[in-house]
Design a protein around this motif. Structure first.
Motif, mmCIF file in Angstrom:
data_model
loop_
_atom_site.group_PDB
_atom_site.id
_atom_site.type_symbol
_atom_site.label_atom_id
_atom_site.label_comp_id
_atom_site.label_asym_id
_atom_site.label_seq_id
_atom_site.Cartn_x
_atom_site.Cartn_y
_atom_site.Cartn_z
ATOM 1 N N ALA A 54 17.287 -16.963 -19.228
ATOM 2 C CA ALA A 54 16.295 -17.699 -18.900
ATOM 3 C C ALA A 54 15.040 -17.380 -19.423
ATOM 4 N N ALA A 55 14.503 -18.329 -20.408
ATOM 5 C CA ALA A 55 13.151 -17.992 -20.687
ATOM 6 C C ALA A 55 12.448 -19.361 -21.158
ATOM 7 N N ALA A 56 11.176 -19.283 -20.826
ATOM 8 C CA ALA A 56 10.427 -20.668 -21.133
ATOM 9 C C ALA A 56 11.109 -21.972 -20.806
ATOM 10 N N GLY A 57 11.685 -22.041 -19.688
ATOM 11 C CA GLY A 57 12.230 -23.257 -19.198
ATOM 12 C C GLY A 57 13.554 -23.656 -19.820
ATOM 13 N N LYS A 58 13.905 -22.634 -20.446
ATOM 14 C CA LYS A 58 15.418 -23.149 -21.195
ATOM 15 C C LYS A 58 16.434 -21.888 -20.597
ATOM 16 N N THR A 59 17.549 -22.206 -20.687
ATOM 17 C CA THR A 59 18.748 -21.081 -20.562
ATOM 18 C C THR A 59 19.590 -21.017 -21.561
ATOM 19 N N LEU A 60 19.918 -19.965 -22.188
ATOM 20 C CA LEU A 60 20.819 -19.508 -23.190
ATOM 21 C C LEU A 60 21.972 -18.907 -22.816
ATOM 22 N N MET A 61 23.211 -19.275 -23.016
ATOM 23 C CA MET A 61 24.387 -18.126 -22.747
ATOM 24 C C MET A 61 24.681 -17.786 -24.180
ATOM 25 N N LEU A 62 24.921 -16.149 -23.960
ATOM 26 C CA LEU A 62 25.594 -15.571 -24.904
ATOM 27 C C LEU A 62 26.954 -15.415 -24.694
ATOM 28 N N ALA A 63 28.082 -15.798 -25.312
ATOM 29 C CA ALA A 63 29.379 -15.632 -25.031
ATOM 30 C C ALA A 63 30.025 -14.042 -25.397
ATOM 31 N N ALA A 64 29.079 -13.278 -24.555
ATOM 32 C CA ALA A 64 29.516 -11.831 -24.940
ATOM 33 C C ALA A 64 29.124 -11.244 -23.703
ATOM 34 N N SER A 65 29.965 -9.913 -23.338
ATOM 35 C CA SER A 65 29.483 -9.103 -22.205
ATOM 36 C C SER A 65 28.932 -8.153 -22.444
ATOM 37 N N LEU A 66 28.791 -7.567 -23.584
ATOM 38 C CA LEU A 66 27.989 -6.436 -24.273
ATOM 39 C C LEU A 66 26.832 -6.749 -25.030
ATOM 40 N N PHE A 67 25.798 -6.393 -24.653
ATOM 41 C CA PHE A 67 24.333 -6.672 -25.678
ATOM 42 C C PHE A 67 23.655 -5.551 -25.595
ATOM 43 N N THR A 68 22.790 -5.835 -26.573
ATOM 44 C CA THR A 68 21.523 -4.771 -26.719
ATOM 45 C C THR A 68 20.321 -5.464 -26.510
ATOM 46 N N LEU A 69 19.484 -4.806 -25.799
ATOM 47 C CA LEU A 69 18.048 -5.189 -25.568
ATOM 48 C C LEU A 69 17.165 -4.321 -26.223
ATOM 49 N N SER A 70 16.070 -4.947 -27.119
ATOM 50 C CA SER A 70 15.282 -4.087 -27.953
ATOM 51 C C SER A 70 13.975 -4.615 -27.847
ATOM 52 N N TRP A 71 13.062 -3.597 -28.112
ATOM 53 C CA TRP A 71 11.518 -4.033 -28.188
ATOM 54 C C TRP A 71 10.793 -3.004 -28.840
ATOM 55 N N GLU A 72 9.604 -3.305 -29.134
ATOM 56 C CA GLU A 72 8.536 -2.411 -29.805
ATOM 57 C C GLU A 72 7.517 -1.965 -28.678
ATOM 58 N N HIS A 73 7.368 -0.635 -28.492
ATOM 59 C CA HIS A 73 6.308 -0.303 -27.223
ATOM 60 C C HIS A 73 5.299 -0.785 -27.688
ATOM 61 N N SER A 74 4.421 -1.315 -26.711
ATOM 62 C CA SER A 74 3.083 -2.142 -27.023
ATOM 63 C C SER A 74 2.046 -1.084 -27.505
ATOM 64 N N VAL A 75 1.994 0.133 -26.951
ATOM 65 C CA VAL A 75 1.070 1.129 -27.482
ATOM 66 C C VAL A 75 1.343 1.943 -28.504
ATOM 67 N N GLU A 76 2.512 2.434 -28.571
ATOM 68 C CA GLU A 76 3.152 3.325 -29.392
ATOM 69 C C GLU A 76 3.618 2.764 -30.706
ATOM 70 N N LYS A 77 3.985 1.584 -30.755
ATOM 71 C CA LYS A 77 4.678 0.777 -31.849
ATOM 72 C C LYS A 77 5.747 1.752 -32.147
ATOM 73 N N THR A 78 6.821 1.978 -31.239
ATOM 74 C CA THR A 78 8.118 2.804 -31.440
ATOM 75 C C THR A 78 9.163 1.828 -30.688
ATOM 76 N N ALA A 79 10.264 1.997 -31.640
ATOM 77 C CA ALA A 79 11.246 1.029 -31.179
ATOM 78 C C ALA A 79 12.208 1.734 -30.086
ATOM 79 N N TRP A 80 12.660 0.475 -29.136
ATOM 80 C CA TRP A 80 13.386 1.176 -27.801
ATOM 81 C C TRP A 80 14.610 0.314 -27.980
ATOM 82 N N GLN A 81 15.716 0.834 -27.577
ATOM 83 C CA GLN A 81 16.866 -0.141 -27.433
ATOM 84 C C GLN A 81 18.005 0.323 -26.335
#
Length: 121
Positions: A6-33
């Motif tokens: 649920a984000a920005a007033g919408k809900t999205l369903m991913l038809a999978a139980s396994l998922f990867t969450l990733s982002w770039e660290h805001s200060v170090e600009k380094t990948a995190w997963q």
């Protein structure tokens, strides 16, 4: 089990139980997963990876460096849901990938992003 985002007033369903969450660290600009598994008991953290260290993102004791990533198994209990900030003040939002499909959420300032197993009572 599926994953609901649920984000920005919408809900999205991913038809999978396994998922990867990733982002770039805001200060170090380094990948995190992080790899997660959605079950009726909640979200289980399977593995975390970071492509460096510094500014509050040092890998924990017992982490292993493999192919340029520090890897470890988080020792946290299952979460009923994850609530992620969406400040719009970082270079990017959060990316959620499952079965070859990726979506970016939380890139713009808005309410929080909520990730949880779908159909929880």
């Amino acid at each position: 089990m599926s994953v609901c985002i649920a984000a920005a007033g919408k809900t999205l369903m991913l038809a999978a139980s396994l998922f990867t969450l990733s982002w770039e660290h805001s200060v170090e600009k380094t990948a995190w997963q992080e790899d997660w598994l959605a079950t009726p008991a909640g979200l289980h953290a399977l593995q975390a990876r970071v492509k460096g260290s510094g500014a509050g993102m040092d890998p924990p004791e017992g982490s292993v460096l493999h192919d340029g990533w520090w890897r470890w198994k988080p020792s946290i209990p299952p979460l009923p849901r994850m609530v992620l900030a969406a400040s719009g003040a970082t270079a990017s939002g959060w990316t959620v990938c499952a079965e070859g499909r990726c979506v970016e959420v939380g890139a713009d300032a808005a309410g929080p992003v909520v990730i949880e197993p779908c159909g929880k009572p």
